[in-house]
Design an enzyme around this catalytic site. Structure first.
Site, mmCIF file in Angstrom:
data_model
loop_
_atom_site.group_PDB
_atom_site.id
_atom_site.type_symbol
_atom_site.label_atom_id
_atom_site.label_comp_id
_atom_site.label_asym_id
_atom_site.label_seq_id
_atom_site.Cartn_x
_atom_site.Cartn_y
_atom_site.Cartn_z
ATOM 1 N N HIS A 74 -29.946 4.081 -28.548
ATOM 2 C CA HIS A 74 -28.591 4.071 -27.986
ATOM 3 C C HIS A 74 -28.600 3.491 -26.576
ATOM 4 O O HIS A 74 -29.460 3.831 -25.772
ATOM 5 C CB HIS A 74 -27.931 5.459 -28.026
ATOM 6 C CG HIS A 74 -28.626 6.537 -27.234
ATOM 7 N ND1 HIS A 74 -28.294 6.842 -25.936
ATOM 8 C CD2 HIS A 74 -29.617 7.393 -27.570
ATOM 9 C CE1 HIS A 74 -29.038 7.837 -25.507
ATOM 10 N NE2 HIS A 74 -29.864 8.198 -26.476
ATOM 11 N N ASP A 76 -25.924 3.646 -24.588
ATOM 12 C CA ASP A 76 -25.060 4.409 -23.668
ATOM 13 C C ASP A 76 -25.896 5.446 -22.931
ATOM 14 O O ASP A 76 -26.974 5.826 -23.381
ATOM 15 C CB ASP A 76 -23.893 5.080 -24.408
ATOM 16 C CG ASP A 76 -24.337 6.170 -25.383
ATOM 17 O OD1 ASP A 76 -25.355 5.983 -26.079
ATOM 18 O OD2 ASP A 76 -23.668 7.225 -25.442
ATOM 19 N N ASP A 107 -33.745 7.825 -21.349
ATOM 20 C CA ASP A 107 -32.759 8.219 -22.377
ATOM 21 C C ASP A 107 -31.606 7.232 -22.354
ATOM 22 O O ASP A 107 -30.634 7.425 -21.664
ATOM 23 C CB ASP A 107 -32.288 9.647 -22.089
ATOM 24 C CG ASP A 107 -31.401 10.225 -23.170
ATOM 25 O OD1 ASP A 107 -31.233 9.595 -24.219
ATOM 26 O OD2 ASP A 107 -30.848 11.317 -22.940
ATOM 27 N N GLU A 141 -24.044 7.643 -28.542
ATOM 28 C CA GLU A 141 -24.895 8.803 -28.878
ATOM 29 C C GLU A 141 -24.603 9.975 -27.961
ATOM 30 O O GLU A 141 -24.557 11.125 -28.394
ATOM 31 C CB GLU A 141 -26.376 8.412 -28.782
ATOM 32 C CG GLU A 141 -27.316 9.425 -29.433
ATOM 33 C CD GLU A 141 -27.756 10.563 -28.523
ATOM 34 O OE1 GLU A 141 -28.325 11.527 -29.038
ATOM 35 O OE2 GLU A 141 -27.527 10.512 -27.296
ATOM 36 N N GLU A 142 -24.402 9.671 -26.685
ATOM 37 C CA GLU A 142 -24.229 10.770 -25.719
ATOM 38 C C GLU A 142 -22.865 11.457 -25.848
ATOM 39 O O GLU A 142 -22.592 12.435 -25.150
ATOM 40 C CB GLU A 142 -24.448 10.257 -24.280
ATOM 41 C CG GLU A 142 -25.838 9.685 -24.012
ATOM 42 C CD GLU A 142 -26.964 10.724 -24.002
ATOM 43 O OE1 GLU A 142 -26.710 11.892 -24.313
ATOM 44 O OE2 GLU A 142 -28.101 10.338 -23.687
ATOM 45 N N ASP A 168 -36.582 8.512 -29.080
ATOM 46 C CA ASP A 168 -35.533 9.132 -28.246
ATOM 47 C C ASP A 168 -35.823 10.617 -28.077
ATOM 48 O O ASP A 168 -34.929 11.427 -27.934
ATOM 49 C CB ASP A 168 -34.155 8.922 -28.914
ATOM 50 C CG ASP A 168 -32.989 9.215 -27.965
ATOM 51 O OD1 ASP A 168 -33.200 9.185 -26.734
ATOM 52 O OD2 ASP A 168 -31.881 9.484 -28.455
ATOM 53 N N HIS A 415 -30.662 13.260 -18.291
ATOM 54 C CA HIS A 415 -29.348 13.898 -18.066
ATOM 55 C C HIS A 415 -29.220 14.451 -16.638
ATOM 56 O O HIS A 415 -28.192 15.032 -16.296
ATOM 57 C CB HIS A 415 -29.066 15.025 -19.083
ATOM 58 C CG HIS A 415 -28.893 14.539 -20.490
ATOM 59 N ND1 HIS A 415 -28.157 15.218 -21.431
ATOM 60 C CD2 HIS A 415 -29.341 13.428 -21.111
ATOM 61 C CE1 HIS A 415 -28.185 14.564 -22.579
ATOM 62 N NE2 HIS A 415 -28.898 13.469 -22.399
HETATM 63 N N1 BES Z 1 -32.514 11.817 -26.318
HETATM 64 C C1 BES Z 1 -31.629 12.930 -26.366
HETATM 65 C C2 BES Z 1 -32.060 13.995 -27.339
HETATM 66 C C3 BES Z 1 -33.409 14.603 -27.100
HETATM 67 C C4 BES Z 1 -33.892 14.768 -25.823
HETATM 68 C C5 BES Z 1 -34.143 14.987 -28.158
HETATM 69 C C6 BES Z 1 -35.144 15.311 -25.641
HETATM 70 C C7 BES Z 1 -35.368 15.543 -27.976
HETATM 71 C C8 BES Z 1 -35.881 15.693 -26.701
HETATM 72 C C9 BES Z 1 -30.238 12.474 -26.707
HETATM 73 O O1 BES Z 1 -29.849 11.332 -26.006
HETATM 74 C C10 BES Z 1 -29.259 13.547 -26.300
HETATM 75 O O2 BES Z 1 -29.190 13.869 -25.155
HETATM 76 N N2 BES Z 1 -28.521 14.070 -27.263
HETATM 77 C C11 BES Z 1 -27.486 14.988 -26.989
HETATM 78 C C12 BES Z 1 -26.559 14.934 -28.159
HETATM 79 C C13 BES Z 1 -25.200 15.497 -27.909
HETATM 80 C C14 BES Z 1 -24.504 14.879 -26.748
HETATM 81 C C15 BES Z 1 -24.373 15.363 -29.156
HETATM 82 C C16 BES Z 1 -28.016 16.391 -26.785
HETATM 83 O O3 BES Z 1 -29.046 16.770 -27.353
HETATM 84 O O4 BES Z 1 -27.404 17.126 -25.997
HETATM 85 ZN ZN ZN Z 2 -29.294 12.026 -23.960
#
Ligand code: BES
Ligand code: ZN
Length: 442
Positions: A74, A76, A107, A141-142, A168, A415
């Site tokens: 992703h 974004d 990320d 994705e975010e 990711d 984040h």
């Molecule tokens: N890359 C992350 C997810 C992640 C981070 C998985 C670290 C495993 C280890 C992804 O970009 C993310 O932040 N996803 C969000 C999804 C949500 C906004 C629907 C999350 O997990 O909060």
């Molecule tokens: Zn993320």
């Protein structure tokens, strides 16, 4: 600086924040950049409009005698707030020692850009690839990938593949190759408690009227008991318990309690009794408050009963919890615990299910061999607490598993302010892509 790193910096300069409508054009410019990059690599790029941000697809010339690998990522990124806590501007990538500081560095721009450069190198060296490749890089994705599942449905045939590869997720430590075989799901909601029809003098009326901020606090507190067990009726009904082999395997990893304390800076841990920190983070569901507010937040004191207060909640889910069902259960619980003296409004947000695959499947083993090759060490098998909502949809719609080959380090600050990606992992990611495509092509 190497030409590859210079290109990566260019990619990082786009403030492609998907949640912020003022960045809409920046998100699109970032998608356009990808199209141009894929083109120069010798792939065929396509920019697909959606009701939200565009999806970029790019493919190699397909050959029917080869397996097809879908590489998802992703472009974004999360918002940068609080921007004052960044040591360097989030969209001016800055190299300090081995670390590249920028929003999206880990990320997810760095991780999928490494795959792109791996493919580019292979094409340059061999004029060909060992497999058919389809890149699928989305811009939402975010914000929960609201338009990607319908896109997969619509393009089921042209996205047909044998396996999906995604970088990711995380590594358990620098240089330690990590295959993630499970992700938690996520489900979000927001609720507001309305009390008096106007803000009140807390001395004149306090004691006789409900204070919405107190009620929100009580309702949030009602989510857990003192052992960290979630109190929403039915919440655990569909939870599949952790298996012995995975509990044993995680117990053999470096001390998760100590690592969790060191990474987060908390004075102590708090979680569901009866589980280790890694089990709580990777294999058990949670209820979290992501925001809570109401009443006076300014300097000094103000004796007021605010007319409303709110909280934003998210639940992390494990197999086989159903995100929509969990949101309904949570809503019913909040409506029940809200006293009759107030009115509650619950708004359900985005959600996506948890995911697990067999790390010992044929493709899982190929992924392990590729990790071994790229990092010269035995891969560790973990699940992760974070979510990538589209992964289960890729399984349901395209019928394939996803190999989660993460390159995020524990101190990469995704984040958060000062997000960073190491040059070491950027280069390892390029090698990982090359090793993976070779293993999958065999
Ligand atoms: N890359 C992350 C997810 C992640 C981070 C998985 C670290 C495993 C280890 C992804 O970009 C993310 O932040 N996803 C969000 C999804 C949500 C906004 C629907 C999350 O997990 O909060
Ligand atoms: Zn993320």
């Amino acid at each position: 600086m190497s030409p590859q790193l210079a290109e990566f910096f260019e990619f990082l300069r786009f403030p492609s924040i998907s949640t912020d409508s003022s960045h809409r054009d920046d998100v699109r410019a970032c998608a356009d950049y990808l199209v141009q990059k894929f083109n120069s690599m010798g792939l065929k790029p396509e920019l697909h409009e959606t009701p939200g941000h565009p999806v970029v697809v790019a493919r190699s010339e397909p050959r029917p005698d080869r397996p097809t690998v879908l590489i998802y990522g992703h472009y974004d990124v999360q918002p940068v707030d609080p921007v004052s806590e960044w040591d360097t501007p989030p969209f001016e990538p800055t190299l300090k020692g081995d670390k590249i500081f920028a929003r999206g560095a880990t990320d997810n721009k760095g991780q999928h850009f490494a795959h792109m450069l791996g493919v580019e190198e292979t094409i340059k060296e061999h004029g060909d690839l060992p497999v058919n490749v389809i890149f699928l890089i989305e811009g939402e994705e975010e914000i929960g990938s609201p338009n990607l599942a319908p896109f997969l449905e619509k393009n089921r045939e042209s996205l047909a593949c044998d396996i999906c590869a995604v970088s990711d997720t995380g590594m358990i430590g620098p240089g330690i190759p990590t295959l993630t075989y499970g992700l938690r799901g996520v489900a979000c909601l927001e609720f507001t408690v309305h009390g008096p029809s106007l803000d009140l003098h807390s001395g004149v009326y306090g004691g006789a009227v409900p204070n919405p901020a107190t009620m929100v606090a009580r309702m949030v507190a009602s989510l857990h008991d003192e052992n960290g067990v979630i109190q929403i009726p039915g919440f655990y009904d569909k939870v599949i318990p952790l298996e012995k082999w995975e509990r044993d395997m995680w117990a053999s990893l470096p001390d998760g309690q100590a690592a969790t304390i060191a990474e987060t800076g908390v004075p102590g841990l708090w979680g569901e009794a009866g589980y280790t920190a890694l089990e709580q983070r990777w294999g058990r569901p949670t209820a979290e408050v992501n925001g809570i507010g109401g009443g006076y937040q300014g300097e000094g004191s103000k004796t007021v009963i605010a007319r409303e207060a709110m909280a934003k909640l998210s639940f992390r889910l494990v197999p086989d919890q159903n995100p929509k069902e969990i949101l309904e259960l949570a809503k019913a619980h909040l409506e029940k615990v809200c006293p009759d003296s107030c009115r509650i409004e619950v708004e359900l947000g985005h959600s996506g299910p948890a995911y697990v695959m067999d790390p010992h499947s044929t493709y899982g083993k190929a992924a392990q061999r590729a990790l071994q090759k790229a990092f010269s060490d035995e891969p560790r098998l973990i699940r992760e607490g974070g979510s990538i909502p589209i992964i289960q949809a890729i399984k349901d719609i395209l019928g394939v598993d996803s190999l989660l080959l993460g390159l995020a380090l524990p101190d990469c600050q995704i984040h958060a302010p000062n997000e960073n990606f190491t040059v070491t992992n950027f280069e390892a990611g390029i090698q990982l892509n090359r090793a993976l495509l070779e293993e999958l092509g065999n």
